[in-house]
Design an enzyme around this catalytic site. Structure first.
Site, PDB file in Angstrom:
ATOM      1  N   ARG A   1       0.874  -1.178   0.000  1.00 26.58           N
ATOM      2  CA  ARG A   1       0.000   0.000   0.000  1.00 26.58           C
ATOM      3  C   ARG A   1       0.903   1.216   0.000  1.00 26.58           C
ATOM      4  O   ARG A   1       2.114   1.084   0.033  1.00 26.58           O
ATOM      5  CB  ARG A   1      -0.942  -0.035   1.203  1.00 26.58           C
ATOM      6  CG  ARG A   1      -0.232  -0.207   2.525  1.00 26.58           C
ATOM      7  CD  ARG A   1      -1.191  -0.210   3.693  1.00 26.58           C
ATOM      8  NE  ARG A   1      -0.475  -0.502   4.924  1.00 26.58           N
ATOM      9  CZ  ARG A   1      -1.001  -0.419   6.134  1.00 26.58           C
ATOM     10  NH1 ARG A   1      -2.255  -0.075   6.273  1.00 26.58           N
ATOM     11  NH2 ARG A   1      -0.299  -0.696   7.203  1.00 26.58           N
TER      12      ARG A   1
ATOM     13  N   CYS B   1       2.416   7.208  -6.981  1.00 23.65           N
ATOM     14  CA  CYS B   1       3.080   8.452  -7.344  1.00 23.65           C
ATOM     15  C   CYS B   1       2.087   9.597  -7.165  1.00 23.65           C
ATOM     16  O   CYS B   1       0.996   9.558  -7.712  1.00 23.65           O
ATOM     17  CB  CYS B   1       3.503   8.342  -8.807  1.00 23.65           C
ATOM     18  SG  CYS B   1       4.043   9.914  -9.464  1.00 23.65           S
TER      19      CYS B   1
ATOM     20  N   GLU C   1      -2.217   7.448   6.385  1.00 21.44           N
ATOM     21  CA  GLU C   1      -0.793   7.632   6.700  1.00 21.44           C
ATOM     22  C   GLU C   1       0.050   8.021   5.485  1.00 21.44           C
ATOM     23  O   GLU C   1       0.980   7.296   5.105  1.00 21.44           O
ATOM     24  CB  GLU C   1      -0.238   6.371   7.377  1.00 21.44           C
ATOM     25  CG  GLU C   1      -0.866   6.123   8.742  1.00 21.44           C
ATOM     26  CD  GLU C   1      -0.245   4.959   9.509  1.00 21.44           C
ATOM     27  OE1 GLU C   1       0.411   4.100   8.885  1.00 21.44           O
ATOM     28  OE2 GLU C   1      -0.420   4.919  10.743  1.00 21.44           O
TER      29      GLU C   1
ATOM     30  N   CYS D   1       8.457   9.505  -4.192  1.00 24.98           N
ATOM     31  CA  CYS D   1       8.529   8.811  -5.472  1.00 24.98           C
ATOM     32  C   CYS D   1       9.587   9.493  -6.329  1.00 24.98           C
ATOM     33  O   CYS D   1       9.655  10.715  -6.380  1.00 24.98           O
ATOM     34  CB  CYS D   1       7.160   8.870  -6.142  1.00 24.98           C
ATOM     35  SG  CYS D   1       7.164   8.210  -7.818  1.00 24.98           S
TER      36      CYS D   1
ATOM     37  N   CYS E   1       7.780  12.952 -11.081  1.00 26.22           N
ATOM     38  CA  CYS E   1       8.093  13.637  -9.816  1.00 26.22           C
ATOM     39  C   CYS E   1       9.344  14.505  -9.961  1.00 26.22           C
ATOM     40  O   CYS E   1       9.407  15.610  -9.430  1.00 26.22           O
ATOM     41  CB  CYS E   1       8.264  12.630  -8.683  1.00 26.22           C
ATOM     42  SG  CYS E   1       6.693  11.929  -8.157  1.00 26.22           S
TER      43      CYS E   1
ATOM     44  N   GLU F   1      -6.040   5.798  15.600  1.00 28.43           N
ATOM     45  CA  GLU F   1      -5.811   4.361  15.736  1.00 28.43           C
ATOM     46  C   GLU F   1      -5.001   4.093  17.003  1.00 28.43           C
ATOM     47  O   GLU F   1      -4.111   4.879  17.350  1.00 28.43           O
ATOM     48  CB  GLU F   1      -4.978   3.804  14.576  1.00 28.43           C
ATOM     49  CG  GLU F   1      -5.625   3.828  13.221  1.00 28.43           C
ATOM     50  CD  GLU F   1      -4.663   3.308  12.150  1.00 28.43           C
ATOM     51  OE1 GLU F   1      -3.693   2.593  12.469  1.00 28.43           O
ATOM     52  OE2 GLU F   1      -4.876   3.646  10.978  1.00 28.43           O
TER      53      GLU F   1
ATOM     54  N   TRP G   1       2.955  -5.859  14.144  1.00 26.82           N
ATOM     55  CA  TRP G   1       4.182  -5.574  13.396  1.00 26.82           C
ATOM     56  C   TRP G   1       5.372  -5.263  14.294  1.00 26.82           C
ATOM     57  O   TRP G   1       6.487  -5.106  13.823  1.00 26.82           O
ATOM     58  CB  TRP G   1       3.951  -4.438  12.396  1.00 26.82           C
ATOM     59  CG  TRP G   1       3.259  -3.225  12.951  1.00 26.82           C
ATOM     60  CD1 TRP G   1       1.920  -2.978  12.916  1.00 26.82           C
ATOM     61  CD2 TRP G   1       3.852  -2.106  13.629  1.00 26.82           C
ATOM     62  NE1 TRP G   1       1.639  -1.769  13.526  1.00 26.82           N
ATOM     63  CE2 TRP G   1       2.801  -1.206  13.979  1.00 26.82           C
ATOM     64  CE3 TRP G   1       5.157  -1.766  13.986  1.00 26.82           C
ATOM     65  CZ2 TRP G   1       3.024  -0.009  14.650  1.00 26.82           C
ATOM     66  CZ3 TRP G   1       5.376  -0.567  14.660  1.00 26.82           C
ATOM     67  CH2 TRP G   1       4.307   0.290  14.978  1.00 26.82           C
TER      68      TRP G   1
ATOM     69  N   LYS H   1      -3.907 -10.148  10.531  1.00 23.23           N
ATOM     70  CA  LYS H   1      -4.913 -11.010  11.171  1.00 23.23           C
ATOM     71  C   LYS H   1      -4.608 -11.282  12.644  1.00 23.23           C
ATOM     72  O   LYS H   1      -5.485 -11.701  13.381  1.00 23.23           O
ATOM     73  CB  LYS H   1      -5.112 -12.311  10.393  1.00 23.23           C
ATOM     74  CG  LYS H   1      -3.887 -13.187  10.213  1.00 23.23           C
ATOM     75  CD  LYS H   1      -4.273 -14.424   9.400  1.00 23.23           C
ATOM     76  CE  LYS H   1      -3.093 -15.294   9.032  1.00 23.23           C
ATOM     77  NZ  LYS H   1      -2.152 -14.622   8.084  1.00 23.23           N
TER      78      LYS H   1
ATOM     79  N   HIS I   1      -3.319  -8.842  14.640  1.00 25.62           N
ATOM     80  CA  HIS I   1      -3.233  -7.534  15.311  1.00 25.62           C
ATOM     81  C   HIS I   1      -4.399  -7.420  16.286  1.00 25.62           C
ATOM     82  O   HIS I   1      -5.496  -7.878  16.011  1.00 25.62           O
ATOM     83  CB  HIS I   1      -3.315  -6.424  14.262  1.00 25.62           C
ATOM     84  CG  HIS I   1      -2.947  -5.065  14.765  1.00 25.62           C
ATOM     85  ND1 HIS I   1      -3.749  -4.356  15.634  1.00 25.62           N
ATOM     86  CD2 HIS I   1      -1.860  -4.284  14.522  1.00 25.62           C
ATOM     87  CE1 HIS I   1      -3.167  -3.195  15.897  1.00 25.62           C
ATOM     88  NE2 HIS I   1      -2.018  -3.127  15.242  1.00 25.62           N
TER      89      HIS I   1
HETATM   90  C1  GAL Z   1      -1.284   1.715  10.969  1.00 22.49           C
HETATM   91  C2  GAL Z   1      -2.121   1.678   9.703  1.00 22.49           C
HETATM   92  C3  GAL Z   1      -3.275   0.685   9.821  1.00 22.49           C
HETATM   93  C4  GAL Z   1      -2.781  -0.621  10.372  1.00 22.49           C
HETATM   94  C5  GAL Z   1      -2.101  -0.364  11.690  1.00 22.49           C
HETATM   95  C6  GAL Z   1      -1.631  -1.609  12.378  1.00 22.49           C
HETATM   96  O1  GAL Z   1      -0.043   2.273  10.764  1.00 22.49           O
HETATM   97  O2  GAL Z   1      -2.640   2.946   9.415  1.00 22.49           O
HETATM   98  O3  GAL Z   1      -3.872   0.516   8.557  1.00 22.49           O
HETATM   99  O4  GAL Z   1      -1.888  -1.183   9.473  1.00 22.49           O
HETATM  100  O5  GAL Z   1      -0.998   0.460  11.485  1.00 22.49           O
HETATM  101  O6  GAL Z   1      -0.961  -1.292  13.584  1.00 22.49           O
HETATM  102 ZN    ZN Z   2       6.322   9.854  -9.144  1.00 20.95          ZN
END
Ligand code: GAL
Ligand code: ZN
Length: 665
Positions: free
Chosen positions: A119, A123, A158, A163, A168, A315, A323, A364, A366
């Site tokens: 994601r 550009c 976010e 690019c 660019c 969030e 992650w 999945k 998280h």
């Molecule tokens: C953020 C993002 C979310 C999700 C989340 C997981 O940075 O905007 O879409 O990925 O992290 O912690």
């Molecule tokens: Zn570009």
């Protein structure tokens, strides 16, 4: 005082919700969607965020739109009294779009174009991408702009990255042409006689990259500024159709805590409200968590300061953050402390990633409101419900309430870029954020609210302005500092200040450049110490550790309050105060530990007689000033019970507990 307006339409209290992806469950919608709404209400949620990564489900083929499912979701939210935070889907694009128009995909600094996937892989200069975004955003705005569930637009997700594609590069050259007017001015600003880097044609200029030029500081800074401007421009492009159809609905985009790829102070100018995503790495160890609480408080204040207004916590994880290298569960109670802390620092929402764990995909595992088990009888749900049902209803009066800060801490994104890029001292490990957090800590521990502002902000109204490591002095900042001090303000800065101008050219005639007179010093040399090496500052009958960076300064008008204890500069000034007009400007010449910063700022706070609510040991006190008075948020991040002293009374705050104290004005 009038009650403040809530940010999102349709919600009168603190917004409580999170990212919701019903499109992942289309096949199960009869069962799962109904359960989602039931459980959301059970948890005390009043909102859900939808459509964030839904482009492929909204436009499965070029020009063929499929809104039935989102109609049903929006209607369902409305029927259940939930406000929709509706996103534009530009954060991730459908495969057909990338396949047919490869120019929409991002080119990396190594010159290679990314394949479809991930994601934030697009550009911002591609006219095709812009046109496609405009079409889908217009469709969304026409269809849902007047929908009774709609409370807020969530633009993309976010925004980040850069690019390096030819499109660019071309827009970058136009940006430079407009900024400098001529190549001569650009060459001068970039000091391009160095290593024969003189440009004779704008077409010779490329974005900085490891395969080309990576060390012309003026170029690097302008590229970062340009990336910010492109993002601002793209954001404005995105909101155009939304504002046309639904001017009453505010727009935001979610920012990230420590992200420095964009100048958020600039981006915030075009947002109706700031929102951000908070994923603190709580450890379960009391000492470490106290530091994490401090750092998280710093980031909240950074976000508040962008507009000097309440923001949204867009969030946060109700438990594990998948992650992180170690996706530790939130210990019992942490969810509530983390959420209350956000509100204490100025958030008008507590929102989660995510509402329901997906069955597949990289997120999945998280944390979520609803786990794979499918029902609400889980530990995590219990905490969310407790927060939503028992605690949030006590905080309706906080909505929109500002924070009464008399202390400003200056954090500047562009200055941070310049520090990161400089060659010398500690080679890019100069620790700008770490230093800001260290100074911030002295106020956090004293329960003194701090507003974090950038060099462009007004200094009016603050009793104390702290601007450590102001290496770059952006145009106008030194003048504002001078006027502020002359008018009676207290200003503190440190080693490594006043070295370069806006394009990273050193000030001539002695550092700290245009702040020399205000500070009454000349910084002649900067010593970098090896890890483990130490010097010390003697001040007020005590000796404090000095390490990493020690500047050799001369007092020229300022009074030397403290001096170095060791090395060949023993006895030379290490802490100075200059009286100018009605105010005072202090210079801390070396990096020190929290012991010195605590003592130094406590003495200043004492002189200024600013209200303080000292906690210590992980007890944090933050304040929001509302129509009837003030609410003190006393939060204990430590593992021991603490006594909070207020007006001669002692209020016990249990370990990992909190107290909300109302004070009438
Ligand atoms: C953020 C993002 C979310 C999700 C989340 C997981 O940075 O905007 O879409 O990925 O992290 O912690
Ligand atoms: Zn570009």
């Amino acid at each position: 005082m009038k009650r403040f307006e809530p940010i999102a339409k349709g919600v009168s209290g603190i917004l409580h919700g999170g990212d919701y992806n019903p499109e992942q469950w289309l096949k199960w919608k009869d069962g799962i969607w109904k359960e989602d709404l039931r459980i959301a209400k059970e948890a005390g949620l009043n909102s859900l965020s939808v459509g964030i990564f839904s482009w492929a489900m909204l436009e499965p083929e070029e020009g063929r739109f499929c809104f039935d499912w989102l109609d049903e979701v929006m209607d369902g939210l409305h029927k259940n009294g939930l406000t929709a935070v509706l996103a534009t889907p530009s954060g991730a694009r459908p495969a057909w779009l990338a396949q047919k128009y490869p120019e929409v995909l991002r080119v990396r600094a190594d010159g290679h174009r990314n394949a479809f996937g991930g994601r934030h892989n697009h550009c911002l200069s591609s006219q095709v991408y812009r046109a496609k975004v405009k079409i889908i955003n217009t469709e969304l705005a026409r269809r849902y702009g007047k929908h009774p569930a709609l409370g807020l637009w969530h633009i993309s997700n976010e925004y980040s990255g850069e690019c390096h594609c030819p499109l660019c590069q071309a827009v970058f050259r136009e940006y430079l042409r407009a900024k400098y007017g001529s190549l001569e001015a650009l060459n001068e600003a970039w000091w391009s006689a160095f290593w024969s880097h003189r440009y004779t044609d704008f077409a010779q200029i490329e974005a900085p990259s490891p395969r080309g030029e990576n060390d012309t500081h003026g170029l690097t800074l302008d590229w970062k500024r340009f990336t910010t401007e492109q993002t601002v421009d793209f954001y404005l492009h995105e909101i155009g159709p939304l504002k046309a159809c639904a001017p009453q609905i505010p727009c935001t985009t979610n920012l990230m805590a420590g992200y420095t790829g964009l100048d958020y102070a600039r981006l915030a100018e075009v947002l109706d409200v700031v929102s951000w995503d908070n994923y603190p790495q709580w450890t379960g160890s009391s000492e470490k968590d106290e530091q994490i609480a401090l750092e998280t408080g710093y980031f909240h204040d950074l976000m508040y300061g962008l507009k000097k207004k309440p923001f949204l916590l867009m969030e946060s994880s109700p438990s594990a953050t998948n992650w992180r290298p170690v996706a530790k569960l939130h210990r019992p109670g942490v969810h509530i402390l983390q959420s209350l802390q956000a509100i204490a620092h100025g958030a008008d929402s507590v929102q989660y990633f995510q509402m329901r764990k997906g069955r597949g995909g990289s997120e999945k595992f998280h944390g979520a409101v609803i786990d794979h088990v499918g029902h609400e009888n889980t530990r995590v749900f219990g905490e969310i419900k407790k927060f939503g049902r028992e605690i949030l209803p006590q905080l309706d009066h906080i909505v929109g309430a500002p924070k009464p800060a008399k202390v400003a801490l200056v954090h500047d994104y562009v200055n941070g870029w310049a520090i990161e890029g400089m060659r010398g001292a500690l080679q890019g490990e100069t620790g700008y954020t770490k230093t800001l957090m260290a100074h911030y800590g002295a106020f956090w521990r004293q329960g003194v609210p701090v507003e974090i502002i950038d060099q462009g902000a007004s200094l009016e109204g603050y009793a104390l302005v702290v601007a450590p490591m102001s290496y770059m002095l952006r145009e106008g900042f030194a003048d504002r500092v001078k006027a502020y001090v002359e008018g009676g303000g207290r200003f503190v800065t440190s080693y490594f200040s006043g070295y370069v101008n806006d394009t990273d050219l050193c000030f001539l005639g002695g550092f700290p450049g245009p702040l020399k007179e205000v500070l009454g010093i000349w910084a002649e040399e900067l010593d970098a110490l090896y890890p483990g090496d130490e010097n010390a500052i003697c001040w007020n009958g005590k000796q404090y550790r000095a390490f990493e960076l020690c500047e050799l300064i001369h007092a020229q008008g300022a009074e030397a309050l403290g001096s170095y204890a060791g090395d060949f500069y023993a006895g030379r000034p290490a802490l100075t105060a200059m009286t100018l007009g009605k105010g005072k400007a202090y210079y801390i010449a070396a990096r020190t530990g929290a012991d010195f910063l605590d003592d130094f700022y406590q003495s200043l706070l004492g002189e200024l007689k600013l209200p303080a609510y000292p906690g210590g040991g992980g007890l944090s006190v933050q304040i929001r000033a509302h129509e009837k008075g003030e609410t003190l948020f006393v939060i204990n991040f430590g593992a021991q019970e603490r006594l909070f002293k207020l007006d001669g009374e002692e209020i016990p705050v249990e370990a990992h507990g909190f107290a909300l104290i109302e004070r009438k004005s």
